[in-house]
Write a protein that holds these residues in place. Structure first.
Motif, PDB file in Angstrom:
ATOM      1  N   LEU A  68       0.819  -1.216   0.000  1.00  0.00           N
ATOM      2  CA  LEU A  68       0.000   0.000   0.000  1.00  0.00           C
ATOM      3  C   LEU A  68       0.850   1.262   0.000  1.00  0.00           C
ATOM      4  O   LEU A  68       1.974   1.272   0.503  1.00  0.00           O
ATOM      5  CB  LEU A  68      -0.910   0.022   1.228  1.00  0.00           C
ATOM      6  N   ALA A  69       0.271   2.300  -0.540  1.00  0.00           N
ATOM      7  CA  ALA A  69       0.870   3.632  -0.511  1.00  0.00           C
ATOM      8  C   ALA A  69      -0.259   4.649  -0.568  1.00  0.00           C
ATOM      9  O   ALA A  69      -1.402   4.314  -0.889  1.00  0.00           O
ATOM     10  CB  ALA A  69       1.810   3.823  -1.700  1.00  0.00           C
ATOM     11  N   SER A  70       0.064   5.876  -0.254  1.00  0.00           N
ATOM     12  CA  SER A  70      -0.946   6.935  -0.337  1.00  0.00           C
ATOM     13  C   SER A  70      -1.098   7.376  -1.795  1.00  0.00           C
ATOM     14  O   SER A  70      -0.172   7.223  -2.606  1.00  0.00           O
ATOM     15  CB  SER A  70      -0.523   8.131   0.517  1.00  0.00           C
ATOM     16  N   PRO A  71      -2.249   7.936  -2.150  1.00  0.00           N
ATOM     17  CA  PRO A  71      -2.411   8.464  -3.510  1.00  0.00           C
ATOM     18  C   PRO A  71      -1.358   9.517  -3.862  1.00  0.00           C
ATOM     19  O   PRO A  71      -0.868   9.549  -4.989  1.00  0.00           O
ATOM     20  CB  PRO A  71      -3.820   9.052  -3.496  1.00  0.00           C
ATOM     21  N   GLN A  72      -0.990  10.375  -2.887  1.00  0.00           N
ATOM     22  CA  GLN A  72       0.021  11.397  -3.183  1.00  0.00           C
ATOM     23  C   GLN A  72       1.384  10.768  -3.451  1.00  0.00           C
ATOM     24  O   GLN A  72       2.145  11.254  -4.308  1.00  0.00           O
ATOM     25  CB  GLN A  72       0.089  12.479  -2.089  1.00  0.00           C
ATOM     26  N   PHE A  73       1.712   9.679  -2.764  1.00  0.00           N
ATOM     27  CA  PHE A  73       2.948   8.943  -3.038  1.00  0.00           C
ATOM     28  C   PHE A  73       2.932   8.410  -4.469  1.00  0.00           C
ATOM     29  O   PHE A  73       3.924   8.538  -5.207  1.00  0.00           O
ATOM     30  CB  PHE A  73       3.106   7.791  -2.042  1.00  0.00           C
ATOM     31  N   MET A  74       1.813   7.828  -4.865  1.00  0.00           N
ATOM     32  CA  MET A  74       1.700   7.267  -6.210  1.00  0.00           C
ATOM     33  C   MET A  74       1.832   8.370  -7.272  1.00  0.00           C
ATOM     34  O   MET A  74       2.507   8.181  -8.283  1.00  0.00           O
ATOM     35  CB  MET A  74       0.382   6.512  -6.371  1.00  0.00           C
ATOM     36  N   ARG A  75       1.227   9.515  -7.033  1.00  0.00           N
ATOM     37  CA  ARG A  75       1.336  10.625  -7.994  1.00  0.00           C
ATOM     38  C   ARG A  75       2.767  11.142  -8.081  1.00  0.00           C
ATOM     39  O   ARG A  75       3.262  11.476  -9.159  1.00  0.00           O
ATOM     40  CB  ARG A  75       0.384  11.763  -7.610  1.00  0.00           C
ATOM     41  N   LEU A 134       5.329   8.932   2.781  1.00  0.00           N
ATOM     42  CA  LEU A 134       6.778   8.779   2.888  1.00  0.00           C
ATOM     43  C   LEU A 134       7.305   7.499   2.249  1.00  0.00           C
ATOM     44  O   LEU A 134       8.509   7.378   2.022  1.00  0.00           O
ATOM     45  CB  LEU A 134       7.203   8.834   4.361  1.00  0.00           C
ATOM     46  N   GLY A 135       6.433   6.534   1.991  1.00  0.00           N
ATOM     47  CA  GLY A 135       6.882   5.298   1.378  1.00  0.00           C
ATOM     48  C   GLY A 135       5.729   4.343   1.150  1.00  0.00           C
ATOM     49  O   GLY A 135       4.597   4.610   1.558  1.00  0.00           O
ATOM     50  N   TRP A 136       6.043   3.234   0.475  1.00  0.00           N
ATOM     51  CA  TRP A 136       5.077   2.150   0.297  1.00  0.00           C
ATOM     52  C   TRP A 136       5.507   1.021   1.224  1.00  0.00           C
ATOM     53  O   TRP A 136       6.670   0.909   1.603  1.00  0.00           O
ATOM     54  CB  TRP A 136       5.041   1.670  -1.163  1.00  0.00           C
ATOM     55  N   GLY A 137       4.548   0.185   1.608  1.00  0.00           N
ATOM     56  CA  GLY A 137       4.900  -0.936   2.465  1.00  0.00           C
ATOM     57  C   GLY A 137       3.801  -1.968   2.518  1.00  0.00           C
ATOM     58  O   GLY A 137       2.671  -1.712   2.077  1.00  0.00           O
ATOM     59  N   LEU A 138       4.152  -3.117   3.045  1.00  0.00           N
ATOM     60  CA  LEU A 138       3.191  -4.202   3.204  1.00  0.00           C
ATOM     61  C   LEU A 138       2.500  -4.062   4.549  1.00  0.00           C
ATOM     62  O   LEU A 138       3.132  -4.115   5.597  1.00  0.00           O
ATOM     63  CB  LEU A 138       3.893  -5.552   3.073  1.00  0.00           C
ATOM     64  N   GLU A 146     -10.133   0.488   6.755  1.00  0.00           N
ATOM     65  CA  GLU A 146     -10.770   1.810   6.742  1.00  0.00           C
ATOM     66  C   GLU A 146     -10.051   2.772   5.801  1.00  0.00           C
ATOM     67  O   GLU A 146     -10.689   3.509   5.050  1.00  0.00           O
ATOM     68  CB  GLU A 146     -10.827   2.397   8.150  1.00  0.00           C
ATOM     69  N   GLN A 147      -8.712   2.767   5.826  1.00  0.00           N
ATOM     70  CA  GLN A 147      -7.948   3.661   4.960  1.00  0.00           C
ATOM     71  C   GLN A 147      -8.148   3.309   3.490  1.00  0.00           C
ATOM     72  O   GLN A 147      -8.202   4.203   2.640  1.00  0.00           O
ATOM     73  CB  GLN A 147      -6.456   3.615   5.321  1.00  0.00           C
ATOM     74  N   LEU A 148      -8.258   2.022   3.185  1.00  0.00           N
ATOM     75  CA  LEU A 148      -8.533   1.604   1.813  1.00  0.00           C
ATOM     76  C   LEU A 148      -9.934   2.048   1.381  1.00  0.00           C
ATOM     77  O   LEU A 148     -10.112   2.563   0.282  1.00  0.00           O
ATOM     78  CB  LEU A 148      -8.398   0.085   1.680  1.00  0.00           C
ATOM     79  N   ALA A 149     -10.914   1.870   2.257  1.00  0.00           N
ATOM     80  CA  ALA A 149     -12.292   2.247   1.935  1.00  0.00           C
ATOM     81  C   ALA A 149     -12.422   3.755   1.698  1.00  0.00           C
ATOM     82  O   ALA A 149     -13.197   4.188   0.842  1.00  0.00           O
ATOM     83  CB  ALA A 149     -13.237   1.803   3.052  1.00  0.00           C
ATOM     84  N   ARG A 150     -11.643   4.545   2.447  1.00  0.00           N
ATOM     85  CA  ARG A 150     -11.702   6.006   2.293  1.00  0.00           C
ATOM     86  C   ARG A 150     -10.785   6.522   1.178  1.00  0.00           C
ATOM     87  O   ARG A 150     -10.757   7.717   0.905  1.00  0.00           O
ATOM     88  CB  ARG A 150     -11.319   6.686   3.614  1.00  0.00           C
ATOM     89  N   GLY A 151      -9.991   5.625   0.577  1.00  0.00           N
ATOM     90  CA  GLY A 151      -9.079   6.041  -0.483  1.00  0.00           C
ATOM     91  C   GLY A 151      -7.816   6.712   0.019  1.00  0.00           C
ATOM     92  O   GLY A 151      -7.080   7.320  -0.758  1.00  0.00           O
ATOM     93  N   GLU A 152      -7.540   6.610   1.325  1.00  0.00           N
ATOM     94  CA  GLU A 152      -6.333   7.213   1.889  1.00  0.00           C
ATOM     95  C   GLU A 152      -5.090   6.383   1.574  1.00  0.00           C
ATOM     96  O   GLU A 152      -3.977   6.900   1.572  1.00  0.00           O
ATOM     97  CB  GLU A 152      -6.482   7.360   3.405  1.00  0.00           C
ATOM     98  N   LEU A 153      -5.294   5.092   1.331  1.00  0.00           N
ATOM     99  CA  LEU A 153      -4.237   4.191   0.876  1.00  0.00           C
ATOM    100  C   LEU A 153      -4.765   3.436  -0.335  1.00  0.00           C
ATOM    101  O   LEU A 153      -5.962   3.152  -0.417  1.00  0.00           O
ATOM    102  CB  LEU A 153      -3.829   3.199   1.979  1.00  0.00           C
ATOM    103  N   VAL A 154      -3.860   3.098  -1.242  1.00  0.00           N
ATOM    104  CA  VAL A 154      -4.222   2.327  -2.431  1.00  0.00           C
ATOM    105  C   VAL A 154      -3.205   1.209  -2.613  1.00  0.00           C
ATOM    106  O   VAL A 154      -2.066   1.304  -2.147  1.00  0.00           O
ATOM    107  CB  VAL A 154      -4.265   3.216  -3.700  1.00  0.00           C
ATOM    108  N   GLU A 155      -3.629   0.147  -3.290  1.00  0.00           N
ATOM    109  CA  GLU A 155      -2.717  -0.960  -3.561  1.00  0.00           C
ATOM    110  C   GLU A 155      -1.797  -0.613  -4.725  1.00  0.00           C
ATOM    111  O   GLU A 155      -2.238  -0.041  -5.714  1.00  0.00           O
ATOM    112  CB  GLU A 155      -3.502  -2.223  -3.907  1.00  0.00           C
ATOM    113  N   LEU A 156      -0.535  -0.993  -4.597  1.00  0.00           N
ATOM    114  CA  LEU A 156       0.399  -0.803  -5.707  1.00  0.00           C
ATOM    115  C   LEU A 156      -0.023  -1.662  -6.890  1.00  0.00           C
ATOM    116  O   LEU A 156      -0.088  -1.195  -8.016  1.00  0.00           O
ATOM    117  CB  LEU A 156       1.827  -1.191  -5.297  1.00  0.00           C
ATOM    118  N   LEU A 157      -0.267  -2.936  -6.610  1.00  0.00           N
ATOM    119  CA  LEU A 157      -0.692  -3.899  -7.624  1.00  0.00           C
ATOM    120  C   LEU A 157      -1.881  -4.672  -7.072  1.00  0.00           C
ATOM    121  O   LEU A 157      -1.692  -5.659  -6.350  1.00  0.00           O
ATOM    122  CB  LEU A 157       0.441  -4.873  -7.955  1.00  0.00           C
ATOM    123  N   PRO A 158      -3.094  -4.247  -7.351  1.00  0.00           N
ATOM    124  CA  PRO A 158      -4.262  -4.957  -6.819  1.00  0.00           C
ATOM    125  C   PRO A 158      -4.207  -6.452  -7.145  1.00  0.00           C
ATOM    126  O   PRO A 158      -3.844  -6.853  -8.252  1.00  0.00           O
ATOM    127  CB  PRO A 158      -5.433  -4.271  -7.526  1.00  0.00           C
TER     128      PRO A 158
END
Length: 197
Positions: A68-75, A134-138, A146-158
């Motif tokens: 997982l990572a935040s959308p801003q990290f991915m951008r 600040l980074g991606w991690g497992l 909850e963070q996934l449902a709110r879109g605060e974290l996203v999967e790198l590779l679903p």
């Protein structure tokens, strides 16, 4: 990660009904047996399947980890979309020196060698670093719902994940209370962890 997710709800009733106080010692699940070998603990949760001499090992289930990572990290790091080849050069988050989850994840994707990373020996802090971009991690799926449902974290590779089997190790001659706790845990974790094959 167990303490940050399923442990407290699993033992809450047992501790209350038995007036049991716990002294919890935190280690990475990959190395928890060293405390058993040293005689420091009566039982432990770890990823090792083979018990130490004089102990029993009971399968609890597996924890699913998502990259997982935040959308801003991915951008910031993947403005043109996710690129697997770039992953070793973007900051990861690793729990500690014994944590090999990110390594396993990368190897499963065919990425070998080192990668840049933060060290953060706190389950809650780990998620906070990811949320801050600040980074991606497992992260355990149980911890990030909850963070996934709110879109605060996203999967790198679903769909790409790492399942870590967990086992309860306890001394054979640990007494009636430890035997009762063991039975309780085996029942309580059925609904919280993924069944092992």
């Amino acid at each position: 990660d167990s303490l940050a997710t399923w442990w407290a709800p699993a033992v809450e009733d047992f501790c209350a009904s038995n007036d049991l106080l716990l002294e919890l010692v935190v280690e990475d699940q990959a190395v928890g047996l060293k405390r058993m070998r040293a005689g420091d603990v009566a039982a432990c949760v770890c990823a090792a399947e083979v018990p130490v001499s004089g102990a029993r090992c009971e399968p609890l289930g597996a924890m699913r980890y998502l990259a997982l990572a935040s959308p801003q990290f991915m951008r910031r790091y993947f403005p043109d979309g996710f690129a697997l080849g770039a992953l070793p050069q973007v900051p990861a988050i690793v729990f500690g020196a014994d944590d090999r989850l990110q390594h396993r994840y990368l190897e499963a994707l065919g990425v070998t060698g080192g990668f840049v990373h933060h060290l953060c020996p706190s389950s809650e802090g780990f998620v906070q670093l990811a949320l801050a971009g600040l980074g991606w991690g497992l992260v355990p799926a149980l911890q990030a719902q909850e963070q996934l449902a709110r879109g605060e974290l996203v999967e790198l590779l679903p769909g790409q994940h790492v399942d870590v089997p967990l086992y309860w190790h306890h001394w054979r001659q640990g007494g009636e209370l430890l035997d009762s706790l063991t039975g309780h845990l085996l029942r309580a974790t059925r609904s919280k962890l993924i069944a092992l094959d």
